[in-house]
Design an enzyme around this catalytic site. Structure first.
Site, mmCIF file in Angstrom:
data_model
loop_
_atom_site.group_PDB
_atom_site.id
_atom_site.type_symbol
_atom_site.label_atom_id
_atom_site.label_comp_id
_atom_site.label_asym_id
_atom_site.label_seq_id
_atom_site.Cartn_x
_atom_site.Cartn_y
_atom_site.Cartn_z
ATOM 1 N N GLU A 104 15.430 -6.297 -7.306
ATOM 2 C CA GLU A 104 15.953 -7.588 -7.785
ATOM 3 C C GLU A 104 15.013 -8.728 -7.373
ATOM 4 O O GLU A 104 14.739 -9.638 -8.149
ATOM 5 C CB GLU A 104 17.372 -7.817 -7.250
ATOM 6 C CG GLU A 104 18.356 -6.902 -7.951
ATOM 7 C CD GLU A 104 19.741 -6.893 -7.335
ATOM 8 O OE1 GLU A 104 19.843 -6.670 -6.121
ATOM 9 O OE2 GLU A 104 20.709 -7.121 -8.078
ATOM 10 N N ALA B 35 19.066 -4.113 -0.159
ATOM 11 C CA ALA B 35 19.888 -4.809 0.833
ATOM 12 C C ALA B 35 20.208 -3.845 1.972
ATOM 13 O O ALA B 35 20.214 -2.629 1.776
ATOM 14 C CB ALA B 35 21.174 -5.287 0.175
ATOM 15 N N GLY C 127 18.224 -4.340 -4.053
ATOM 16 C CA GLY C 127 17.845 -5.737 -3.820
ATOM 17 C C GLY C 127 16.332 -5.936 -3.826
ATOM 18 O O GLY C 127 15.845 -7.022 -4.169
#
Ligand code: 3HC
Ligand code: NAI
Length: 715
Positions: free
Chosen positions: A105, A61, A102
């Site tokens: 993920e 992110a 992220g």
């Protein structure tokens, strides 16, 4: 455009392209989400492969996004992953380089993961005071066993591709074309695995053993108030992965992440992350071309010279050490051998690599053997006469293009450079002990130091994997100059009757790994005594306590007695043991010097006096242009002196407490304890403007920048 897509045989390849690290910013997710949704609706698309441009899958992110409250229509990586979960298509990730946070993920939400051999997978969130917040804590324990997943997230370990394959996080590792391999997997009869993955229980779980595993994990990490804030929440989230259905586990993770992202420790750690990346943004530096360093020299094979030689060897730069004393050479060789043997024993280096590195360090007593070195670091005794003599010699022998650096911890770089005819190619490179372990390097700019010399020193620092901070040429540079005021307050407190162990305990509770007195014992009371004698203008206490300890040969850990006692037969022998005779000595000296004894000194006062002393000294260095940015000082303190990173460094901490509050406290201290608490002009200006250090800018570490205008932004 942050993403692009192309179709290959019914497979939509979506490339994330947001240089430099393909951060999954809100803006990027705003483009990615409709692409995933439209692929879901498109009957001609059988499957989707995600990949990253710029040699990296994704750095996670965008950390910048965390500082602002997202607007209601903001799209995040959670929305993209939710769309994948809803879709009927098959998804795969083709990973090259890093897949972090992220990014990992996103990959874990896919049905298949293929990586090039150079891939690295990890969750570094804990270093930012966060936990993986887009399903990572729920999906990783389903891809590999729970305990390993928990440890990997707690330690921010990055798995190499081969290891990730072995642990079941990857489905395949290829030598080159990961996208091609992913496309062929999803095209050739692969099945969706997602719903299955969500439903199955995390791997390797013995439900009966879980409470024990969880309670052990909580015990292993620091307490919440001393930097373990995120770690405890991460453990809670992983526990939820085992005890709750996927959907509820995910909800728990989201809630914990959202709490952390607004927490002070995480905001401070994010400051440290960005401050570290600001360090080499120095006017003119990127335009200067660093010299090529093929061979290096070190003068002095003592404690520091030996460590610095290891740094060169580890960076792949052959190095020759000039050391005239045979016993010192023997000791240095033993240190080097012992260190590499330890690395091999711990599995960090192969025998072959360790041997190669050891062989790249040569010893000589003859300066002529370093004549053709591209860079030489001097690490002889801390004496201006000795340093000048060495530099004159080096100037006459080392080739004209060679850069000459001094590892002095306090002496004037200009005076050292004046012993040469190449002052533009002289700078300070202040390593911290042990040089081969400590990450920090202060690069000291003399009046004549050229940009190319600075660029060369920074490039060498990078090759050594150091965190290099530019400092102007001032007594003690940034770190030790600030330390003097911190040390002064610690000693003053003890002179007022606060026992050293109490001062240390308060600072440890604040988050330092050790208190000031334990640190003095580690660095040597004899060293402090010599500095105090050389520079009495910096103050060495109101009493003669330092002289008394020195006379008594209480040098610290090195000989088992200092401010504390050390018992070699107990544990590592380095545990400080309270010594009441030292407390009595403080009391006696205080009486002699007329320092009043106080009672009821609180931990709060101890922390404030020690930390605000750092802040005031830091403000003076900014005022003088010795430090370029408050963030640079924070990095020096976090990496060089153990300042708790979850407080962001002394200058960040001052912003957090409110500079006006720090200023008001310093005025009170001045009133009560004396004029040494004169607040820095910069501190006063920022306080009066209700501003912050973080939004002020002061100079570039050069002589010219010392009369800088202070740009104080309002908070
Ligand atoms: N967000 C925003 N900027 C980032 C970033 C990120 N996640 N990662 C790196 N950057 C920026 C850096 O600030 C730097 O900017 P600059 O050029 O303006 O100074 C630039 O990218 C290059 O970074 P490095 O100098 O660190 O480049 P390297 O090539 O040495 O390293 C890296 C690349 C390994 C990706 C390293 O930058 C890194 O470790 N980044 C942090 C990764 C991270 O912590 N990810 C987790 C984010 S939180 C998250 O994902 C939450 C999720 O769970 C919901
Ligand atoms: P040390 O005393 O362990 O080593 C100095 C070495 O230099 C000795 O082996 C000595 O024989 C050698 N030497 C002396 N004169 C020489 C000459 N003319 N030519 C070649 N070799 C010579 O000292 P240490 O601790 O390694 O410190 C070296 C420098 O590093 C000092 O300037 C010190 O201030 C600085 N420093 C020390 C730190 C520490 O924690 N020890 C930390 C950071 C900097």
């Amino acid at each position: 455009m942050f993403v692009r897509s192309e179709d290959r045989d019914g497979v939509r390849v979506i490339t994330i392209d947001n240089p430099p690290v393909n951060a999954l910013s809100f803006a990027l997710c705003g483009e990615l989400l409709p692409l995933v949704e439209s692929a879901g609706r498109d009957a001609s698309v059988k499957a989707v492969v995600f990949t990253g441009a710029n040699g990296i899958f994704s750095g996670g992110a965008d950390v910048n996004d965390f500082n602002s409250e997202p607007a209601p229509d903001t799209r995040t990586i959670r929305d993209v992953i939710a769309a994948i979960d809803r879709s009927e298509k098959i998804f795969a990730a083709a990973i090259e380089g890093n897949a972090l946070g992220g990014g990992l993920e996103l990959a874990l939400a896919c049905d298949y993961r293929v990586a090039r051999a150079n891939a690295r997978l990890g969750f570094p969130e804990i270093q930012l005071g966060l936990l993986p917040g887009a399903g990572g804590t729920q999906r990783l324990p389903r891809a590999m066993d729970v305990q390993s997943a928990l440890q990997m997230m707690l330690k921010a370990t990055r798995l190499a591709a081969a290891e990730a394959l072995e642990k079941g996080v990857l489905d395949r590792v290829v030598e080159d074309d990961a996208v091609g391999a992913a496309v062929s997997i999803v095209r050739d009869g692969a099945k969706r695995r997602l719903s299955e993955r969500k439903a199955i229980l995390p791997k390797g779980v013995d439900r009966l053993a879980l409470p024990f595993v969880v309670s052990q994990a909580h015990k292993m990490v620091p307490p919440e108030e001393s930097g373990g804030f995120a770690a405890h929440k991460l453990i809670d989230a992983v526990e939820a992965a085992v005890t709750l259905p996927f959907k509820y586990g995910l909800a728990r993770e989201f809630r914990l992440f959202d709490e952390l992202v607004r927490s002070k420790p995480s905001i401070a750690l994010r400051h440290v992350f960005f401050a570290e990346r600001e360090l080499n943004k120095i006017p003119g530096l990127s335009e200067a071309r660093p010299a090529d360093i093929a061979r290096a020299g070190v003068v002095g094979g003592g404690t520091m010279g030996t460590g610095i030689a290891i740094c060169f060897a580890d960076a792949g730069i052959p190095v020759t050490v000039v050391e005239p004393i045979d016993e010192q050479v023997e000791r240095a060789k033993q240190t080097i051998f012992g260190m590499y043997a330890h690395q091999v024993q711990r599995g960090r280096l192969t025998q072959e690599e360790a041997w190669k590195r050891g062989q790249s360090i040569a010893f000589t007593a003859d300066y002529n053997d370093i004549a053709d070195c591209d860079l030489v670091v001097e690490a002889v005794f801390e004496s201006m006469d000795v340093k000048k003599e060495v530099f004159t010699k080096l100037d006459g022998i080392v080739k004209a293009s060679g850069v000459l650096c001094s590892n002095t911890s306090t002496l004037d770089i200009d005076a050292i450079a004046s012993a040469t005819k190449r002052a533009e190619r002289v700078c300070g490179t202040h390593f911290f002990a042990p040089a081969n372990i400590m990450k920090l390097l202060e690069i000291v700019r003399g009046t004549a130091t050229s940009m190319q010399t600075l660029a060369t020193a920074f490039a060498v620092g990078r090759r050594m994997r150091k965190i290099s901070v530019l400092s102007g040429n001032a007594f003690g540079f940034i770190g030790n100059r600030m330390l003097l005021d911190y040390a002064r307050e610690a000693v003053f407190l003890a002179e007022e009757g606060v026992a050293p162990y109490r001062v240390d305990a308060a600072m440890k509770r604040f988050g330092f790994p050790m208190g000031p007195f334990a640190m003095f014992d580690l660095s040597g009371i004899d060293v402090a005594w010599h500095i105090a004698k050389a520079r009495p203008d910096f103050g060495s206490g109101r009493t003669k306590i330092l002289d008394r300890l020195y006379e008594m040969k209480r040098f610290g850990q090195k000989n088992g007695v200092g401010y504390y006692r050390y018992d070699r037969s107990v544990g590592s022998g380095r545990e400080p043991i309270r010594d009441e005779s030292v407390e009595a000595l403080f009391a006696e000296e205080a009486r002699r010097a007329g320092v009043a004894q106080r009672s009821g000194v609180t931990d709060e006062e101890i922390v404030q006096r020690c930390v605000y002393a750092l802040v005031n000294a830091g403000a003076l260095l900014l005022e003088d242009g010795i430090a370029l940015r408050p963030g640079d000082e924070d990095i020096v303190y976090v990496y060089g002196y153990g300042f708790p990173p979850h407080h962001g460094g002394p200058m960040w901490y001052a912003d957090e407490v409110g500079v006006e509050n720090v200023y008001a406290a310093i005025l009170r201290f001045k009133e009560e304890f004396g004029p040494h608490w004169q607040p820095a002009r910069l501190l006063e200006e920022i306080a009066e403007a209700h501003g912050k250090f973080a939004s002020s800018r002061h100079g570039d570490g050069s002589e010219q920048s010392r009369t800088t205008e202070v740009n104080v932004a309002h908070a």
